[in-house]
Scaffold this motif. Sequence first.
Motif, mmCIF file in Angstrom:
data_model
loop_
_atom_site.group_PDB
_atom_site.id
_atom_site.type_symbol
_atom_site.label_atom_id
_atom_site.label_comp_id
_atom_site.label_asym_id
_atom_site.label_seq_id
_atom_site.Cartn_x
_atom_site.Cartn_y
_atom_site.Cartn_z
ATOM 1 N N ILE A 1 0.845 -1.194 0.000
ATOM 2 C CA ILE A 1 0.000 0.000 0.000
ATOM 3 C C ILE A 1 0.881 1.244 0.000
ATOM 4 O O ILE A 1 1.815 1.348 0.797
ATOM 5 N N ASP A 2 0.574 2.175 -0.883
ATOM 6 C CA ASP A 2 1.298 3.454 -0.959
ATOM 7 C C ASP A 2 0.262 4.566 -1.095
ATOM 8 O O ASP A 2 -0.397 4.683 -2.131
ATOM 9 N N TYR A 3 0.102 5.371 -0.053
ATOM 10 C CA TYR A 3 -0.974 6.361 -0.035
ATOM 11 C C TYR A 3 -0.793 7.498 -1.037
ATOM 12 O O TYR A 3 -1.732 8.275 -1.269
ATOM 13 N N ARG A 4 0.372 7.621 -1.645
ATOM 14 C CA ARG A 4 0.522 8.634 -2.688
ATOM 15 C C ARG A 4 -0.434 8.355 -3.851
ATOM 16 O O ARG A 4 -0.849 9.289 -4.555
ATOM 17 N N GLU A 5 -0.798 7.089 -4.024
ATOM 18 C CA GLU A 5 -1.736 6.739 -5.094
ATOM 19 C C GLU A 5 -3.120 7.325 -4.850
ATOM 20 O O GLU A 5 -3.887 7.537 -5.798
ATOM 21 N N ILE A 6 -3.453 7.601 -3.604
ATOM 22 C CA ILE A 6 -4.739 8.228 -3.302
ATOM 23 C C ILE A 6 -4.780 9.638 -3.885
ATOM 24 O O ILE A 6 -5.794 10.066 -4.463
ATOM 25 N N LEU A 7 -3.678 10.363 -3.750
ATOM 26 C CA LEU A 7 -3.633 11.728 -4.285
ATOM 27 C C LEU A 7 -3.798 11.729 -5.800
ATOM 28 O O LEU A 7 -4.456 12.619 -6.356
ATOM 29 N N ALA A 8 -3.195 10.764 -6.474
ATOM 30 C CA ALA A 8 -3.359 10.671 -7.922
ATOM 31 C C ALA A 8 -4.816 10.428 -8.290
ATOM 32 O O ALA A 8 -5.354 11.042 -9.219
ATOM 33 N N ALA A 9 -5.489 9.524 -7.535
ATOM 34 C CA ALA A 9 -6.883 9.215 -7.828
ATOM 35 C C ALA A 9 -7.790 10.408 -7.541
ATOM 36 O O ALA A 9 -8.730 10.688 -8.289
ATOM 37 N N LYS A 10 -7.512 11.117 -6.461
ATOM 38 C CA LYS A 10 -8.354 12.267 -6.095
ATOM 39 C C LYS A 10 -8.184 13.442 -7.056
ATOM 40 O O LYS A 10 -9.043 14.321 -7.122
ATOM 41 N N ASN A 11 -7.100 13.450 -7.789
ATOM 42 C CA ASN A 11 -6.929 14.494 -8.791
ATOM 43 C C ASN A 11 -8.028 14.434 -9.840
ATOM 44 O O ASN A 11 -8.456 15.458 -10.370
ATOM 45 N N ALA A 12 -8.517 13.204 -10.111
ATOM 46 C CA ALA A 12 -9.599 13.042 -11.082
ATOM 47 C C ALA A 12 -10.966 13.094 -10.420
ATOM 48 O O ALA A 12 -11.859 13.809 -10.865
ATOM 49 N N TYR A 13 -11.139 12.309 -9.340
ATOM 50 C CA TYR A 13 -12.447 12.188 -8.684
ATOM 51 C C TYR A 13 -12.289 12.431 -7.188
ATOM 52 O O TYR A 13 -11.472 11.783 -6.542
ATOM 53 N N ASP A 14 -13.082 13.323 -6.655
ATOM 54 C CA ASP A 14 -13.182 13.484 -5.205
ATOM 55 C C ASP A 14 -14.595 13.943 -4.894
ATOM 56 O O ASP A 14 -14.884 15.142 -4.831
ATOM 57 N N PRO A 15 -15.530 13.000 -4.699
ATOM 58 C CA PRO A 15 -16.943 13.356 -4.588
ATOM 59 C C PRO A 15 -17.304 14.120 -3.327
ATOM 60 O O PRO A 15 -18.431 14.623 -3.222
ATOM 61 N N VAL A 16 -16.395 14.181 -2.350
ATOM 62 C CA VAL A 16 -16.649 15.002 -1.163
ATOM 63 C C VAL A 16 -15.756 16.238 -1.155
ATOM 64 O O VAL A 16 -15.707 16.964 -0.173
ATOM 65 N N GLY A 17 -15.060 16.481 -2.274
ATOM 66 C CA GLY A 17 -14.171 17.628 -2.394
ATOM 67 C C GLY A 17 -14.447 18.396 -3.662
ATOM 68 O O GLY A 17 -15.577 18.838 -3.908
ATOM 69 N N HIS A 18 -13.448 18.489 -4.534
ATOM 70 C CA HIS A 18 -13.569 19.337 -5.724
ATOM 71 C C HIS A 18 -14.593 18.838 -6.731
ATOM 72 O O HIS A 18 -15.044 19.598 -7.589
ATOM 73 N N TYR A 19 -14.986 17.533 -6.617
ATOM 74 C CA TYR A 19 -15.938 16.985 -7.567
ATOM 75 C C TYR A 19 -17.348 16.924 -6.977
ATOM 76 O O TYR A 19 -18.176 16.116 -7.386
ATOM 77 N N SER A 20 -17.617 17.760 -5.988
ATOM 78 C CA SER A 20 -18.939 17.794 -5.355
ATOM 79 C C SER A 20 -19.652 19.105 -5.684
ATOM 80 O O SER A 20 -19.030 20.089 -6.105
ATOM 81 N N ARG A 21 -20.967 19.116 -5.454
ATOM 82 C CA ARG A 21 -21.779 20.320 -5.606
ATOM 83 C C ARG A 21 -22.705 20.430 -4.400
ATOM 84 O O ARG A 21 -23.897 20.114 -4.457
ATOM 85 N N PRO A 22 -22.171 20.875 -3.240
ATOM 86 C CA PRO A 22 -22.990 20.931 -2.034
ATOM 87 C C PRO A 22 -24.135 21.929 -2.113
ATOM 88 O O PRO A 22 -25.060 21.861 -1.301
ATOM 89 N N ASP A 23 -24.086 22.853 -3.084
ATOM 90 C CA ASP A 23 -25.216 23.753 -3.270
ATOM 91 C C ASP A 23 -26.412 23.039 -3.884
ATOM 92 O O ASP A 23 -27.547 23.529 -3.820
ATOM 93 N N VAL A 24 -26.168 21.852 -4.467
ATOM 94 C CA VAL A 24 -27.227 21.077 -5.109
ATOM 95 C C VAL A 24 -27.568 19.820 -4.306
ATOM 96 O O VAL A 24 -28.744 19.512 -4.094
ATOM 97 N N LEU A 25 -26.550 19.097 -3.858
ATOM 98 C CA LEU A 25 -26.742 17.821 -3.167
ATOM 99 C C LEU A 25 -25.898 17.776 -1.898
ATOM 100 O O LEU A 25 -24.683 18.014 -1.933
ATOM 101 N N ARG A 26 -26.552 17.449 -0.763
ATOM 102 C CA ARG A 26 -25.842 17.283 0.506
ATOM 103 C C ARG A 26 -26.446 16.123 1.271
ATOM 104 O O ARG A 26 -27.615 15.772 1.090
ATOM 105 N N LEU A 27 -25.644 15.530 2.162
ATOM 106 C CA LEU A 27 -26.078 14.417 2.989
ATOM 107 C C LEU A 27 -26.354 14.902 4.407
ATOM 108 O O LEU A 27 -25.521 15.579 5.007
ATOM 109 N N VAL A 28 -27.532 14.548 4.938
ATOM 110 C CA VAL A 28 -27.841 14.803 6.343
ATOM 111 C C VAL A 28 -27.481 13.540 7.118
ATOM 112 O O VAL A 28 -28.023 12.465 6.841
ATOM 113 N N PHE A 29 -26.581 13.644 8.070
ATOM 114 C CA PHE A 29 -26.003 12.475 8.736
ATOM 115 C C PHE A 29 -26.053 12.666 10.250
ATOM 116 O O PHE A 29 -25.474 13.605 10.778
#
Length: 337
Positions: free
Chosen positions: A279-307
């Motif tokens: 396991i090498d966590y640097r690979e997570i940063l590479a993956a998040k560059n494309a997809y991060d549904p709770v970060g840059h790839y989210s639209r909290p003004d449209v969709l949010r989770l009540v938890f």
Amino acid sequence: MVDYTKTFTAAAVQAEPVWLDLDGGVEKTIALACEASGNGASIVAFPETWIPGYPWWIWLDSVAWQSQFVVRYAQNSLELDSSQFERIRQTAADLGIAIALGYSDRVGGSLYMGQALISSTGAVLKTRRKLKPTHVERSVFGDGDGSDLAVVDSEFGRLGALCCAEHLQPLTKYAMFAQQEQLHIAAWPSFSVYEGAAYLLGPEVNTAASQQYAVEGQSFVLAPTGIIGQAAYDAFVDTEAKKELLKLGGGHARIYGPDGRSLASPLAPTEEGILYADIDYREILAAKNAYDPVGHYSRPDVLRLVFNGAAQSRIVNTEVPEAAWEDALTLAPAGDD
């Protein structure tokens, strides 16, 4: 701050439980932890309800037939204040390996589908329960609550766990992703019930769910599974019809990277063993560059989770002032005691 520099070796178990045998299950857990540690793993993950095995009888026959297993299963379920759990915790400390354990969690007379995350020092980082048991599992197990959807700080960074078809619950997954999970334990039983008749219960769908979790959350996923072997047949399969409902094998353990790649060669479905991956966590940063549904790839003004992540108590104690009791007695109808 989340650390993306960690590297280590992780392991996922594919093995048959010691059915309906708490002490036997503990012994096998310790043996597999020793094996994983000896092969350089820093953490080893076990299947869903590994101790004392997944209750396959609930899928095979009537409630009347199932009743023969009810007491034995409860008696051999794991209590967290027991000597058996202490042995597993101590094994983690002695070997210097973290253990992600699946078990039937007994509290009083009730059972829950439990997971424990134990550090390499033997500290219990988190215990959790499956939020909603699936289908006929509800005849055996109770529900968890919001506190069971938790990602915790560990020697492996942000560590979390779910059971089985929780990986098909979009809102559950999003709650986990939002907690910056880096290493995820996806614990499953075996995949051989109703083979050919219920595709959604089979390995194609469920290994895909683990893989999709890795891609959606940009996390590493350890997906251990159980196996149906001759011991399971001896315990639960007493007719030819049941042999058609529950097949031998069903082991499909996997380890996935945050880009969805399989990081370990699968074992045969009938084979016991342990999968390993670096396991090498640097690979997570590479993956998040494309997809991060709770970060840059989210639209909290449209969709949010009540938890609601709070633990829920079944009893709320309230103090009634003594004066209120006196008033109640004064107002009681004549003749009442």
